[in-house]
Design an enzyme around this catalytic site. Sequence first.
Site, PDB file in Angstrom:
ATOM      1  N   HIS A   1     -12.294  10.573  -8.434  1.00  0.00           N
ATOM      2  CA  HIS A   1     -11.236  10.694  -9.443  1.00  0.00           C
ATOM      3  C   HIS A   1     -10.128  11.653  -9.002  1.00  0.00           C
ATOM      4  CE1 HIS A   1     -14.087   8.460 -11.844  1.00  0.00           C
ATOM      5  NE2 HIS A   1     -13.049   8.157 -12.641  1.00  0.00           N
TER       6      HIS A   1
ATOM      7  N   CYS B   1       0.816  -1.222   0.000  1.00  0.00           N
ATOM      8  CA  CYS B   1       0.000   0.000   0.000  1.00  0.00           C
ATOM      9  C   CYS B   1       0.850   1.274   0.000  1.00  0.00           C
ATOM     10  CB  CYS B   1      -0.971   0.010   1.176  1.00  0.00           C
ATOM     11  SG  CYS B   1      -2.266  -1.238   1.011  1.00  0.00           S
TER      12      CYS B   1
ATOM     13  N   GLU C   1     -13.143  -0.577   1.019  1.00  0.00           N
ATOM     14  CA  GLU C   1     -12.037  -0.283   0.109  1.00  0.00           C
ATOM     15  C   GLU C   1     -11.857  -1.391  -0.926  1.00  0.00           C
ATOM     16  OE1 GLU C   1      -8.156   1.695   1.399  1.00  0.00           O
ATOM     17  OE2 GLU C   1      -7.597  -0.418   1.182  1.00  0.00           O
TER      18      GLU C   1
END
Length: 154
Positions: free
Chosen positions: A78, A37, A130
């Site tokens: 976005h 991550c 997530e």
Amino acid sequence: MLQQIYPVAPHPYRYELNKDFQFAAAHYVPAEEAGKCRQLHGHTYFVNVTVAGDELDGAGFLVNFSDIKRLIHARFDHTLLNDDTVSFSAEEPDRYPTTEVVARTICELVQSYLDGRPNYPVCLQVFVRETPTSYCVYRPWPKVNRRPAGDAHA
């Protein structure tokens, strides 16, 4: 979006509103312990916001569903979450854009908006998924009375 069952936030309010929405965003977690991550990657975040209160507004809403979605979607969809230095930080672990911090941040943004509403709704919880197998629930405990001192409805 698939219908999902969310953890229930117990509360004494008469009304509870839940709004589901999603947004696509990239992030990375700037900590050695984050493993993969640490690399820039993206998710389609699935979010559920729970709002509660006792009074409806002049339109008969606790809060308008679209206002909640617009508030979060306009800010995060976005984007590279790390670029939002008001919400997140690469220097403070408590502000890295982890799922936990994203959930808390959404709760704080929603509550800030709700604080301006005349009927005093509160954000009870934010659920952020997530990945298909990983999610976080954030609840801003203890419950805070958002009514101004001396309000007759308190």
